[in-house]
Design an enzyme around this catalytic site. Sequence first.
Site, PDB file in Angstrom:
ATOM      1  N   LYS A 225       0.807  -1.216   0.000  1.00 25.78           N
ATOM      2  CA  LYS A 225       0.000   0.000   0.000  1.00 25.78           C
ATOM      3  C   LYS A 225       0.841   1.268   0.000  1.00 25.78           C
ATOM      4  CE  LYS A 225      -4.412  -1.822   1.481  1.00 25.78           C
ATOM      5  NZ  LYS A 225      -5.497  -1.848   2.484  1.00 25.78           N
ATOM      6  N   ARG A 265      -3.173 -10.013   5.027  1.00 28.29           N
ATOM      7  CA  ARG A 265      -3.572 -10.197   3.619  1.00 28.29           C
ATOM      8  C   ARG A 265      -2.463  -9.633   2.732  1.00 28.29           C
ATOM      9  NH1 ARG A 265      -6.096  -7.171  -0.410  1.00 28.29           N
ATOM     10  NH2 ARG A 265      -7.692  -8.270  -1.653  1.00 28.29           N
TER      11      ARG A 265
END
Length: 289
Positions: A225, A265
């Site tokens: 991210k 994740r």
Amino acid sequence: MSTLRGRGTVQGLPEWDRCAVMGVVNVTPDSFSDGGRWFDTTAAVKHGVDLVTQGADLVDVGGESTRPGATRVDEDEELKRVVPVVRGLTAEGVTVSVDTMRATVAEQALAAGAVLVNDVSGGLADPRMVPAVAAAGAPFVVMHWRGFLTDIHAKPVYEDVVSEVVAELHARVEAAIEGGIAPERIVVDPGLGFSKEAEHDLALLARLDRLRGLGHPILVAASRKRFLGRVLAGPEGAPPPARERDAATAAVSAIAAHQGAWAVRVHEVRATADAVRVAQAVTDAGGHL
């Protein structure tokens, strides 16, 4: 909530003796990190099986990109992308999660063999989602979400990001329980990168203990991210591309695992599978969570 080494278990899912690793299969042409690589059903199924070989405990299949600026696909297209991949992975014995904000997609994915619904909107995007998951008796991931990025209310403005995220997640969890989802089947996710700046994401990672106070297992989805790119770039550098953030992702996975996350994740599984095992060994050497 039942406990396993302090990180919790989810009714309806396997129990793992450490933080679980959730591998990502994006069946999309426009994901921020690997868009288009697994868009073909056969390639997507093979990739999911490969992730399990590399150490994934379960595989999260999504057919709609949630990257900033992404346009929503229509329901029929999302179904066409997701359901065959879920069916194919289930046939290979893979434990499958479906990443969707649509109740119809969740229902059909569960019918095809998925065992967990991972809704980044926490049930807010589709009012039918919570009743559908409740009717199926499936586990449900409630992520912190303030709306689509085009919504003015989704802006990343906080006085105290940890307290506000915990309070807003608590409200969504209560809504899910009132809607019929058993508390033992609920997982919470702080929603890193969604309506948050880098400093917000880092603050939440530093205080996962506050999220554990909600009484539900925690899923941490930090993989590749933007906030990791900002950390790696430093104050004046250019952030590295998403696929060059896997070492940083593994570092976050180890931190999250050591703080008691139920699962992480990730796109690149092998390094994180190693990281969570090391984190568990450190925890075992120093006491319980």
